[in-house]
Enzyme design. Sequence first.
Site, PDB file in Angstrom:
ATOM      1  CG  HIS A   9      -2.001   1.028   1.169  1.00  0.00           C
ATOM      2  ND1 HIS A   9      -2.979   1.032   2.093  1.00  0.00           N
ATOM      3  CD2 HIS A   9      -2.172   2.098   0.355  1.00  0.00           C
ATOM      4  CE1 HIS A   9      -3.964   2.044   1.851  1.00  0.00           C
ATOM      5  NE2 HIS A   9      -3.481   2.653   0.890  1.00  0.00           N
ATOM      6  CG  HIS A  11      -1.452   6.192  -2.021  1.00  0.00           C
ATOM      7  ND1 HIS A  11      -2.212   5.285  -2.911  1.00  0.00           N
ATOM      8  CD2 HIS A  11      -2.181   5.733  -0.833  1.00  0.00           C
ATOM      9  CE1 HIS A  11      -3.219   4.843  -2.302  1.00  0.00           C
ATOM     10  NE2 HIS A  11      -2.968   4.992  -1.125  1.00  0.00           N
ATOM     11  CD  GLU A 285      -2.901   5.173   4.004  1.00  0.00           C
ATOM     12  OE1 GLU A 285      -3.672   5.949   3.541  1.00  0.00           O
ATOM     13  OE2 GLU A 285      -3.175   4.765   5.496  1.00  0.00           O
TER      14      GLU A 285
END
Length: 342
Positions: A9, A11, A285
Amino acid sequence: MNTLVIDGHGHFTTEPPEFHAFRKAQVAFAEGHSEQRPAYAGIPDTQLREIITTNQLRLQRERGSDFTILSPRASGMGHHVPGLECAEEWARLSNDTIQRICELFPQNFAAVCQLPQTVDGDLGPVIAELERCVANGFIGCNLNPDPSGGHWSAPPLYDAWWDPLWGAMTRLDVPAMIHVSGSCERAMHTTGAYYLAADTAVFMQLIEGDLFERHPKLRLIIPHGGGAAPYHWGRYRGLSMMLGKPPLTEHLMQNLYFDTCVYHQAGIDILFTVVEPKNILFGSELLGAVRAVDPETGHSFDDTRRYVDALGLDRQTRHAVLEGNARRVYPRLDSILTAQGR
């Protein structure tokens, strides 16, 4: 057993100012506040390489991970913005940027795509962009269950309306991470409320329906530790029984996975106590929701590798969570790593 630590995960949240300026101008045009359609030449390779090297790649090395599944900024997908043409242009630009990062750093990143979803649009363009991206080496997609940004106007995920997309994903053998974008509601903070509420709402949707019975090869990931689901597992087991559904282990957990984007040790402990390790993917994340140091530990909140290490997992379970599960859920990732001799 050597383990390749795969962060499932990540980004691209370190875009240059020009990237954001283009998006602001594009939204203004789409919403009728500007008559001039903006143009954007893209990020030069030298700048893109520097951005990744000093941010995502640096933290990857500092925190002991080897490989990251990378997608566009989730809160920036902006599916509430009107117009299919705008959504398609933005998704293509965002995805092409991710592809370039993965081509510049093939030993460190694999690509997951944003989809050109719109509030009133159909799934044809969404499937077309997914097919384009997979043909270009992408290993999965991020799927927004609520393109409206908090109004929940889309059908629940078990509704037959979504079936063409589930069929395409099964055919292409790619999973989807279920991930909303930015909140349009003042009362619903994007990363602190909307993300986690959406994760929880989707888990309940899946309980209510028969999605995995109809699509037995479909694989979905609910991020952020599954929202409230692990903490309220008894509630959901009971509701599943009341609805006449099979036990959760049969009804959902052959096709559904959570990640470890939970930012304290007690939360990770609960996740691993309640959910079988075969259903857990390591994730951080990275450079996402929380960019702060925990004064109680002296480490960044999103340094989730530390929480997993503190569990004292046996070697087989640890390997599954940090590497094996990701390669199983993302077969195209396994092919990429195998081709690299890893």
